[in-house]
Design an enzyme around this catalytic site. Structure first.
Site, PDB file in Angstrom:
ATOM      1  N   LYS A  85       0.844  -1.208   0.000  1.00 62.40           N
ATOM      2  CA  LYS A  85       0.000   0.000   0.000  1.00 62.40           C
ATOM      3  C   LYS A  85       0.876   1.254   0.000  1.00 62.40           C
ATOM      4  O   LYS A  85       1.629   1.499   0.929  1.00 62.40           O
ATOM      5  CB  LYS A  85      -0.883   0.044   1.257  1.00 62.40           C
ATOM      6  CG  LYS A  85      -1.902   1.178   1.168  1.00 62.40           C
ATOM      7  CD  LYS A  85      -2.574   1.484   2.476  1.00 62.40           C
ATOM      8  CE  LYS A  85      -1.830   2.470   3.308  1.00 62.40           C
ATOM      9  NZ  LYS A  85      -1.675   3.818   2.704  1.00 62.40           N
TER      10      LYS A  85
ATOM     11  N   SER B  54       5.934   6.895  10.096  1.00 64.17           N
ATOM     12  CA  SER B  54       6.165   7.608  11.355  1.00 64.17           C
ATOM     13  C   SER B  54       6.367   6.642  12.526  1.00 64.17           C
ATOM     14  O   SER B  54       5.852   5.514  12.520  1.00 64.17           O
ATOM     15  CB  SER B  54       4.978   8.515  11.653  1.00 64.17           C
ATOM     16  OG  SER B  54       3.810   7.728  11.781  1.00 64.17           O
TER      17      SER B  54
ATOM     18  N   GLU C 183      11.140  15.266  15.102  1.00 66.28           N
ATOM     19  CA  GLU C 183      11.260  15.213  13.647  1.00 66.28           C
ATOM     20  C   GLU C 183      10.278  16.211  13.018  1.00 66.28           C
ATOM     21  O   GLU C 183       9.085  16.176  13.281  1.00 66.28           O
ATOM     22  CB  GLU C 183      10.932  13.797  13.148  1.00 66.28           C
ATOM     23  CG  GLU C 183      11.213  13.636  11.681  1.00 66.28           C
ATOM     24  CD  GLU C 183      10.970  12.218  11.181  1.00 66.28           C
ATOM     25  OE1 GLU C 183       9.971  11.612  11.579  1.00 66.28           O
ATOM     26  OE2 GLU C 183      11.790  11.723  10.378  1.00 66.28           O
TER      27      GLU C 183
END
Ligand code: ADP
Length: 504
Positions: free
Chosen positions: A208, A261, A413
């Site tokens: 995906k 993430s 981040e």
């Protein structure tokens, strides 16, 4: 089309009005050099690629995919639901049991070689689609993403019939069906990183792509179909987080490979706890780039610029923390600011563009949030004075000085063109500061001394440490993180292991 206007120097520029003009003129304008959109075909609508065919989604739902550089719709793609995921996993299981695991490895290799060659043949089109859908400069997708993706297929095609040499006297077996979920920063390259080793080791795939960048994965599906790969060996499903979760939670998946993430990485780990699914996670990063006083400073500055500003900082291994030795800090910061002024931000399809569009509105909002946090925390901000296009999601290259190690812009981040600069005096101090991060994906060291390179690389807790360079990749070289940057390696011989059972 490109609007390469003359960058105007900021009022607060370091050049004083009564001083002699800068020795070099950074406002040298380039004529626009746009790549042509007409060399790429994008259909109005894409279905799901299941069992070697384009199938309508059982969900009956589609969603728009846009060009982040002008916010215009490019196409609409299917949104796979649980029933669609189930169809894809069933196709992958059947292909695994009946065809792929039984196929002699040298035959599997031929298919992977064929895909590699077709990626090369269609390189121009793939680069244009990558740039249109993701916002990255065409120079980056043309010179890095697409050739590196082809190289990954070539590299792993070579391993397919040599696994007994990779793991002598062990005996290997594939795992089965791999569920692969990838992010939006390197859409085609991440698909290649995931699919190539899985196929070489005899596994089948349900992949995906990210919801904002599905198009090159769908182009890859077209290539896979044209390459005559047996139906079901690779299935490509579009959708967002819920589709990803349905893949992770499907009971007939043997292995999950995820890049994204740290937050979603943790959700995935929790979801598969107690199952016998294997997993590799490549998550966030906050790379430290360290410049010592003996470094070739111009080269280092170029490396820092490349490490954080090119590709809009949309790289998990981006050098987003710069540690610079106090004695050269002033000079390095001046050079960085000068170089930032010469960077061209704008139309990603223009071959002169250094910094393209931020991938999505949401990501631009995140970057802006961090820039305002940095200012509130008391760090000093500097952004280049380049003009930004009127439409689309763009951000000027930005740096912060007077940053404390505890500031959020130095710890978290940001995934954008934002650099946090911290000074240091000694080796021990910089090691302590660089390693003081929940992440550990990559790092860089700039020095003239080989012994210092070895000393530093040994002590840095990061999966990759570049010396006097940054962001260099090769299919033969493993990549992956420490700590919250994840586990497992992709690339090289190490990249075969997550897809294999070793016997004996
Ligand atoms: P980023 O912050 O880089 O967008 P994400 O981790 O949100 O990274 O997304 C990376 C990939 O993970 C995307 O393909 C996204 O659709 C997918 N994803 C998001 N949430 C989930 C989830 N709960 N389970 C599985 N995949 C997910």
């Amino acid at each position: 089309m490109a609007t390469t206007k003359k960058p105007v120097r900021k009022k607060n520029s370091t050049a004083k009005s009564n001083t002699i003009k800068l020795k070099f003129d950074t406002s040298w304008p380039y004529a626009p050099a746009p790549e042509s959109k007409s060399a790429a075909t994008i259909h109005k609508q894409y279905d799901l690629f299941i069992n070697g065919e384009w199938q309508k989604p059982l969900s009956k739902k589609y969603f728009d995919t846009i060009n982040p550089a002008n916010e215009e719709k490019l196409s609409e793609v299917a949104e796979a639901n649980e029933a669609d995921v189930n169809r894809a996993v069933t196709a992958a299981r059947t292909a695994y049991e009946q065809v792929w695991k039984k196929m002699p490895p040298k035959e599997r290799a031929k298919y992977i070689f064929r895909i590699a060659r077709m990626v090369q043949e269609k390189a121009r089109e793939l680069a244009i689609v990558e740039t249109l859908n993701g916002g990255k400069p065409i120079r980056e997708s043309r010179d890095f993403d697409v050739p590196t993706a082809a190289n990954h297929f070539f590299y792993y095609a070579g391993w397919a019939d040599k696994l007994e040499y990779a793991f002598p006297n062990r005996g290997t077996a594939p795992l089965g069906v791999a569920g692969q979920i990838i992010p939006w920063n390197f859409p085609l390259l991440m698909a290649a990183w995931k699919i190539a080793p899985a196929l070489a080791t005899g596994n089948t795939v349900v992949l995906k792509p990210a919801e904002t960048t599905p198009l090159t994965a769908l182009k890859l599906a077209e290539i896979i179909q044209e390459a005559d790969l047996p139906p079901g060996v690779v299935n490509i499903l579009t959708g967002a987080g819920a589709t990803g979760a349905a893949i992770v939670n499907h009971p007939d998946i043997n292995k999950i490979a995820f890049t994204g993430s740290t937050e979603v990485g943790k959700i995935i780990q929790r979801a598969i706890a107690g199952t016998n699914k294997r997993v590799t996670l490549e998550l966030g990063g906050k790379a430290a780039n360290i410049i010592f006083e003996d470094a070739p400073l111009d080269q280092a500055v170029e490396g820092v610029i490349n490490g954080i500003f090119f590709n809009q900082g949309h790289v998990c291994c981006a050098g987003s923390r710069l540690y610079v030795q106090e004695s050269v800090a002033k000079e390095v910061i001046r050079k960085l600011k000068d170089r930032m002024e010469s960077l061209i931000v704008g139309d990603p399809l223009d071959k002169n563009t250094d910094i393209g569009a931020i991938n999505s509105k949401q990501q631009l909002a995140t970057i802006r949030k961090y820039i305002s946090i940095g200012k509130k925390e008391g760090a000093e901000m500097y952004e280049s004075s380049c003009p930004l296009p009127g439409k689309g999601f763009f951000c000027r290259p930005t740096l912060f000085t007077n940053v404390a190690q505890s500031n959020r812009i130095a710890k978290e981040e940001i995934f954008g063109p934002v650099l946090a600069i911290i000074t240091f005096r000694t080796d021990d101090e910089v090691i302590e500061k660089a390693n003081n991060s929940p992440y550990g994906l990559s790092a860089g060291v700039w020095t003239d001394k080989g012994s210092k390179i070895f000393n530093m690389t040994k002590r840095m807790r990061a999966g990759v440490v570049w010396a006097n360079t940054f962001n260099k990749f090769d299919p033969a070289s493993p990549f992956g993180g420490y700590k919250e940057s994840g586990f497992g390696r992709e690339g090289g011989l190490h990249g075969l292991l997550p897809y294999l059972e070793l016997k004996g």
